[in-house]
Scaffold this motif. Structure first.
Motif, PDB file in Angstrom:
ATOM      1  N   THR A   1     -15.597  64.232 -48.006  1.00  0.00           N
ATOM      2  CA  THR A   1     -15.481  63.593 -49.322  1.00  0.00           C
ATOM      3  C   THR A   1     -14.119  62.929 -49.409  1.00  0.00           C
ATOM      4  N   GLN A   2     -14.046  61.731 -48.867  1.00  0.00           N
ATOM      5  CA  GLN A   2     -12.768  61.038 -48.703  1.00  0.00           C
ATOM      6  C   GLN A   2     -12.367  60.344 -50.005  1.00  0.00           C
ATOM      7  N   SER A   3     -12.060  61.159 -51.014  1.00  0.00           N
ATOM      8  CA  SER A   3     -11.744  60.572 -52.311  1.00  0.00           C
ATOM      9  C   SER A   3     -10.999  61.591 -53.159  1.00  0.00           C
ATOM     10  N   SER A   4     -10.217  61.080 -54.086  1.00  0.00           N
ATOM     11  CA  SER A   4      -9.631  61.919 -55.131  1.00  0.00           C
ATOM     12  C   SER A   4     -10.283  61.509 -56.445  1.00  0.00           C
ATOM     13  N   PHE A   5     -10.364  62.429 -57.390  1.00  0.00           N
ATOM     14  CA  PHE A   5     -11.107  62.167 -58.617  1.00  0.00           C
ATOM     15  C   PHE A   5     -10.204  62.335 -59.832  1.00  0.00           C
ATOM     16  N   THR A   6     -10.393  61.474 -60.796  1.00  0.00           N
ATOM     17  CA  THR A   6      -9.680  61.618 -62.066  1.00  0.00           C
ATOM     18  C   THR A   6     -10.313  62.758 -62.852  1.00  0.00           C
ATOM     19  N   LEU A   7      -9.634  63.191 -63.903  1.00  0.00           N
ATOM     20  CA  LEU A   7     -10.164  64.263 -64.754  1.00  0.00           C
ATOM     21  C   LEU A   7     -11.492  63.841 -65.371  1.00  0.00           C
ATOM     22  N   LEU A   8     -11.572  62.577 -65.802  1.00  0.00           N
ATOM     23  CA  LEU A   8     -12.800  62.087 -66.422  1.00  0.00           C
ATOM     24  C   LEU A   8     -13.954  62.065 -65.415  1.00  0.00           C
ATOM     25  N   GLU A   9     -13.642  61.648 -64.181  1.00  0.00           N
ATOM     26  CA  GLU A   9     -14.677  61.632 -63.143  1.00  0.00           C
ATOM     27  C   GLU A   9     -15.150  63.047 -62.822  1.00  0.00           C
ATOM     28  N   SER A  10     -14.210  63.974 -62.791  1.00  0.00           N
ATOM     29  CA  SER A  10     -14.570  65.365 -62.510  1.00  0.00           C
ATOM     30  C   SER A  10     -15.458  65.937 -63.600  1.00  0.00           C
ATOM     31  N   LEU A  11     -15.106  65.659 -64.862  1.00  0.00           N
ATOM     32  CA  LEU A  11     -15.934  66.124 -65.973  1.00  0.00           C
ATOM     33  C   LEU A  11     -17.329  65.521 -65.908  1.00  0.00           C
ATOM     34  N   LYS A  12     -17.399  64.247 -65.541  1.00  0.00           N
ATOM     35  CA  LYS A  12     -18.692  63.584 -65.438  1.00  0.00           C
ATOM     36  C   LYS A  12     -19.541  64.218 -64.342  1.00  0.00           C
ATOM     37  N   ILE A  13     -18.920  64.502 -63.213  1.00  0.00           N
ATOM     38  CA  ILE A  13     -19.651  65.097 -62.086  1.00  0.00           C
ATOM     39  C   ILE A  13     -20.296  66.414 -62.497  1.00  0.00           C
ATOM     40  N   PHE A  14     -19.520  67.282 -63.151  1.00  0.00           N
ATOM     41  CA  PHE A  14     -20.008  68.633 -63.427  1.00  0.00           C
ATOM     42  C   PHE A  14     -20.822  68.737 -64.717  1.00  0.00           C
ATOM     43  N   SER A  15     -20.466  67.974 -65.739  1.00  0.00           N
ATOM     44  CA  SER A  15     -21.216  68.076 -67.002  1.00  0.00           C
ATOM     45  C   SER A  15     -22.558  67.361 -66.912  1.00  0.00           C
ATOM     46  N   LEU A  16     -22.536  66.076 -66.551  1.00  0.00           N
ATOM     47  CA  LEU A  16     -23.795  65.340 -66.448  1.00  0.00           C
ATOM     48  C   LEU A  16     -24.647  65.867 -65.302  1.00  0.00           C
ATOM     49  N   GLY A  17     -23.969  66.352 -64.260  1.00  0.00           N
ATOM     50  CA  GLY A  17     -24.714  66.956 -63.155  1.00  0.00           C
ATOM     51  C   GLY A  17     -25.477  68.184 -63.602  1.00  0.00           C
ATOM     52  N   LEU A  18     -24.858  69.032 -64.449  1.00  0.00           N
ATOM     53  CA  LEU A  18     -25.508  70.238 -64.945  1.00  0.00           C
ATOM     54  C   LEU A  18     -26.709  69.892 -65.830  1.00  0.00           C
ATOM     55  N   ILE A  19     -26.542  68.899 -66.678  1.00  0.00           N
ATOM     56  CA  ILE A  19     -27.654  68.497 -67.549  1.00  0.00           C
ATOM     57  C   ILE A  19     -28.824  67.978 -66.716  1.00  0.00           C
ATOM     58  N   SER A  20     -28.507  67.178 -65.714  1.00  0.00           N
ATOM     59  CA  SER A  20     -29.550  66.672 -64.817  1.00  0.00           C
ATOM     60  C   SER A  20     -30.247  67.824 -64.103  1.00  0.00           C
ATOM     61  N   ASP A  21     -29.465  68.828 -63.669  1.00  0.00           N
ATOM     62  CA  ASP A  21     -30.039  69.999 -63.000  1.00  0.00           C
ATOM     63  C   ASP A  21     -31.022  70.728 -63.918  1.00  0.00           C
ATOM     64  N   PHE A  22     -30.679  70.824 -65.207  1.00  0.00           N
ATOM     65  CA  PHE A  22     -31.557  71.508 -66.157  1.00  0.00           C
ATOM     66  C   PHE A  22     -32.926  70.846 -66.214  1.00  0.00           C
ATOM     67  N   PHE A  23     -32.935  69.538 -66.342  1.00  0.00           N
ATOM     68  CA  PHE A  23     -34.212  68.838 -66.463  1.00  0.00           C
ATOM     69  C   PHE A  23     -35.006  68.881 -65.150  1.00  0.00           C
ATOM     70  N   VAL A  24     -34.299  68.839 -64.032  1.00  0.00           N
ATOM     71  CA  VAL A  24     -34.988  68.950 -62.745  1.00  0.00           C
ATOM     72  C   VAL A  24     -35.614  70.335 -62.604  1.00  0.00           C
ATOM     73  N   PHE A  25     -34.889  71.364 -63.055  1.00  0.00           N
ATOM     74  CA  PHE A  25     -35.452  72.717 -62.972  1.00  0.00           C
ATOM     75  C   PHE A  25     -36.703  72.847 -63.838  1.00  0.00           C
ATOM     76  N   VAL A  26     -36.723  72.210 -64.969  1.00  0.00           N
ATOM     77  CA  VAL A  26     -37.912  72.250 -65.823  1.00  0.00           C
ATOM     78  C   VAL A  26     -39.129  71.748 -65.052  1.00  0.00           C
ATOM     79  N   LEU A  27     -38.962  70.652 -64.348  1.00  0.00           N
ATOM     80  CA  LEU A  27     -40.081  70.118 -63.573  1.00  0.00           C
ATOM     81  C   LEU A  27     -40.429  71.048 -62.410  1.00  0.00           C
ATOM     82  N   MET A  28     -39.400  71.621 -61.780  1.00  0.00           N
ATOM     83  CA  MET A  28     -39.644  72.560 -60.676  1.00  0.00           C
ATOM     84  C   MET A  28     -40.445  73.773 -61.135  1.00  0.00           C
ATOM     85  N   SER A  29     -40.327  74.123 -62.404  1.00  0.00           N
ATOM     86  CA  SER A  29     -40.940  75.350 -62.923  1.00  0.00           C
ATOM     87  C   SER A  29     -42.423  75.215 -63.199  1.00  0.00           C
TER      88      SER A  29
END
Length: 711
Positions: free
Chosen positions: A34-62
């Motif tokens: 992962t040849q990159s550094s991330f800003t605080l905003l980018e980090s928040l986006k990765i983990f917050s929006l990623g978690l929300i996306s994971d929730f909806f994917v799990f719903v379909l998996m279920s």
């Protein structure tokens, strides 16, 4: 019982899935690739929006969990319902077993799969019906098994995403879909590359422990089976979430729009990325990309190909010297980046032979691979056209009778062969090359005594070269020139090769060892070839199929497409060509050096011609790039166009012609001329393939018998 406790199997598994996804993002976030550094905003986006996306994917998996749980009941075993249901199961089983069911119309393994599933279902239903005292225990263990399967899938997917990132620097993409198709090679590769037994032992042990704790928190669902009213409630809730998820998942995918590719990849959900890759393996250029009127597209091409007219690339290639029908050996080297070589700045001395051969050859110092997969490299040197969107032509259904380098050699009276140390079925090579007039030499052609070492990908390069020498010695006696295309295999994970050949043991499975052994085997080939009577009358073309890695901070990182390429002719004065060029230009340039007269459809060009305008094509399966005038233009689906100025990032001690690192700086004002050039190349190539105008029979051949020979 409180209603939310009825949902315990769902929310306990969901919590586990979120924990694994979060930990995976953390690991990939700090991964060396992962040849990159991330800003605080980018980090928040990765983990917050990623978690929300994971929730909806799990719903379909279920959905399978919901189907299983909603049908758990005791009422269906009461008289007379139980006997009616069992009789229905038995009748359905006999119907399918008769071999005349609707499933048999589809053929393949489907009837057997359905029969096995129904047989198990019938047996279990009978067991539940006639052994009520065992019903609760059996149901508990079945519930435990279902939970265990979900836990295994979640953990296994996490491991798979990690190893895929470790190899390619992205979440699942088109390559992962291909891996499902070629299971023998891929599973074998995994078995030989990784400590599979410890990994899977840990996987199943961990899954068992997690399942135990989830069962402790969820067993109440089995002990007190929900009544009909409760099932309707949680089914209604699940149905609402399911529908919302279908809308939300693609919506959140649209937020993966950062200029930093790693931000988008880390934010994304791997399972959804896999689904997208599966759905988008065929991309119609005219539907998904920015276009021009066809007439304008081909008019723009005339600036690059002055001899064409109409909506095609047909033009006459003529030389002012006699044709030279030397033998030609084309060697495409697996995963061979330019930066493995000393001249490009490598200090490990892992390519000593190629380093020396470069000093004796015509060396192309500024050549770019068309793609990041073997099939793209094979397509580039065989069909000499830009890498069109979606799957490579090699793997498409319509891949036969194309205008190819083999077709040109056939016209000139050559024997034409494709040689591969593995199974040519892999990546559809057998179908493609045999369908374009090549004879195939692959692992199936080897006798047992000709194989000294092999792994899942095939025989080692030394064995392939030994076989090639035998074949070429036989061909030389036929008084016909030969063209043999050899594809190597040893520089591929798991990087195993015979021991005691180089100073890096073959069983430690290192990339450097794979590179150095490939170089060693190539030296041995040239040592053997130089002793043969046909050697002095042979031209050797050596080029990589693609780079070792395609991961980078940008969409199309230039250093991940730069590859070495040489044309070696015995007793020929060495030279360099330093202008920008593409992998698709290599063979047309060779034809020029041999002074071939032919009617061409190639997009590739002889770079020594005065009308050649330097440019190169680099692409993934959906991002299509054109390098020209020090600008990278990228065409992407949904009519997206991006442009970057290229600024060299000098590596100390490396000559200017071998610099490979570039900063890609977003262009402030669009270069419309370059956008139109990129569209013209890619749109016209896609159009000609789609309309079957890149066929060999489309040419006005002087001798129709020549085409018959190709077929």
């Amino acid at each position: 019982m409180i209603f939310y406790k009825r949902l315990s199997p769902f929310y306990n598994l969901a919590f586990f899935y979120f924990v694994i996804s979060f930990l995976l993002r953390i690991v990939l976030f700090f991964h060396p690739i992962t040849q990159s550094s991330f800003t605080l905003l980018e980090s928040l986006k990765i983990f917050s929006l990623g978690l929300i996306s994971d929730f909806f994917v799990f719903v379909l998996m279920s959905v399978f969990l919901w189907l299983y749980l909603v049908f758990i009941s005791n009422i269906k075993y009461d008289k007379p319902y139980g006997y009616i249901i069992l009789a229905s199961f038995v009748a359905l089983f006999l119907y399918i077993a008769s071999g005349k069911s609707i499933f048999d119309e589809y053929g393949g393994a489907l009837p057997r799969i359905v029969l096995i599933f129904l047989g198990i279902k019938t047996a279990l239903f009978a067991l539940f019906l006639y052994s009520p005292k065992w019903r609760d225990k059996i149901r508990f263990w079945m519930f435990a098994f279902v939970v265990f399967l979900y836990v295994v899938v979640i953990l296994q997917n996490g491991l798979s995403e990690y190893f895929f990132w470790n190899e390619f620097g992205v979440k699942y993409n088109f390559i992962a879909v291909n891996y499902l198709i070629y299971t023998n090679e891929v599973i074998g590769n995994i078995m030989q590359s990784y400590p599979v037994i410890p990994l899977f032992s840990a996987l199943f042990l961990g899954s068992g422990i997690v399942t135990y704790f989830i069962l402790k928190r969820s067993a109440n669902f089995i002990k007190e089976i929900p009544n009909l009213n409760e099932k309707i409630k949680f089914s209604a809730l699940y149905a609402v979430l399911f529908v919302i998820s279908l809308v939300a998942i693609p919506m959140f995918a649209k937020t993966e729009n950062s200029k930093n590719v790693f931000v988008n990849e880390l934010q994304s959900n791997g399972l959804y990325k896999f689904y997208l890759a599966f759905e988008n393996n065929k991309l119609d250029y005219l539907k998904f990309y920015k276009t021009l009127p066809n007439r304008q597209s081909f008019a723009n091409l005339r600036e690059q190909f002055p001899g064409i007219s109409g909506e095609n690339t047909i033009r006459s290639i003529t030389e002012d010297s006699l044709e030279n029908h030397k033998n030609v050996v084309l060697i495409t080297i697996e995963s061979y980046s330019a930066d493995f070589m000393k001249s490009y700045g490598n200090k490990q001395n892992i390519t000593p032979f190629l380093d020396s051969l470069a000093q004796k050859s015509l060396q192309f110092t500024n050549l770019y691979a068309a793609g990041n997969r073997t099939v793209r490299g094979l397509e580039a040197v065989t069909l000499c056209l830009p890498p069109t969107a979606g799957e490579s032509v090699v793997k498409r259904d319509d891949n036969k009778n194309k205008f190819s380098t083999g077709a040109v050699f056939k016209q000139k009276g050559y024997n034409v062969k494709f040689m591969y140390g593995g199974d040519a079925f892999f990546d559809n090579m057998q179908d493609f090359y045999s369908g374009n007039g090549y004879d195939i030499i692959d692992k199936s052609s080897f006798s047992p005594e000709e194989i000294t070492f092999s792994n899942v990908w095939g025989v080692c390069d030394e064995d392939m070269y030994n076989k090639a020498i035998k074949v070429m010695n036989a061909e030389a006696k036929e008084n016909k020139p030969f063209f043999n295309h050899i594809m190597t295999v040893s520089n591929h994970r798991p990087f195993t090769y015979p021991n005691n050949k180089i100073d890096i043991p073959g069983d430690i499975k290192s990339r450097e060892g794979g590179v150095k052994y490939t170089d060693f085997a190539l030296r041995r080939f040239f040592e053997m070839a130089s002793k043969q009577p046909w050697f002095q009358n042979t031209v050797f073309v050596i080029v990589a199929d693609h780079c070792a890695s395609s991961a980078g901070k940008t969409q199309l990182p230039l250093d991940k497409y730069r590859i070495p390429a040489f044309i070696y002719t015995p007793n020929k004065k060495p030279s360099q060509y330093n202008q920008l060029m593409s992998q698709i230009d290599l063979m047309p340039t060779l034809f020029g050096l041999l002074h071939f007269d032919y009617e061409s459809k190639f997009f590739g060009q002889d770079v020594f011609k005065t009308d050649y305008k330097p440019r190169a094509f680099i692409a993934t399966y959906q991002d299509l790039g054109l390098i020209k005038d020090n600008v990278l233009t990228i065409l992407s689906p949904k009519q997206v166009v991006k442009q970057y100025t290229l600024k060299v990032r000098p590596t100390e001690g490396v000559a200017p012609e071998f610099q490979i690192l570039y900063d890609e700086i977003p262009l402030k004002a669009e270069r419309t001329d370059l956008v139109n050039d990129a569209i013209s190349f890619y749109q016209s190539a896609s159009y000609l393939l789609k309309e079957k105008r890149y066929q060999f029979e489309g040419l006005k051949a002087k001798n129709k018998k020549l085409y018959a020979n190709i077929r």
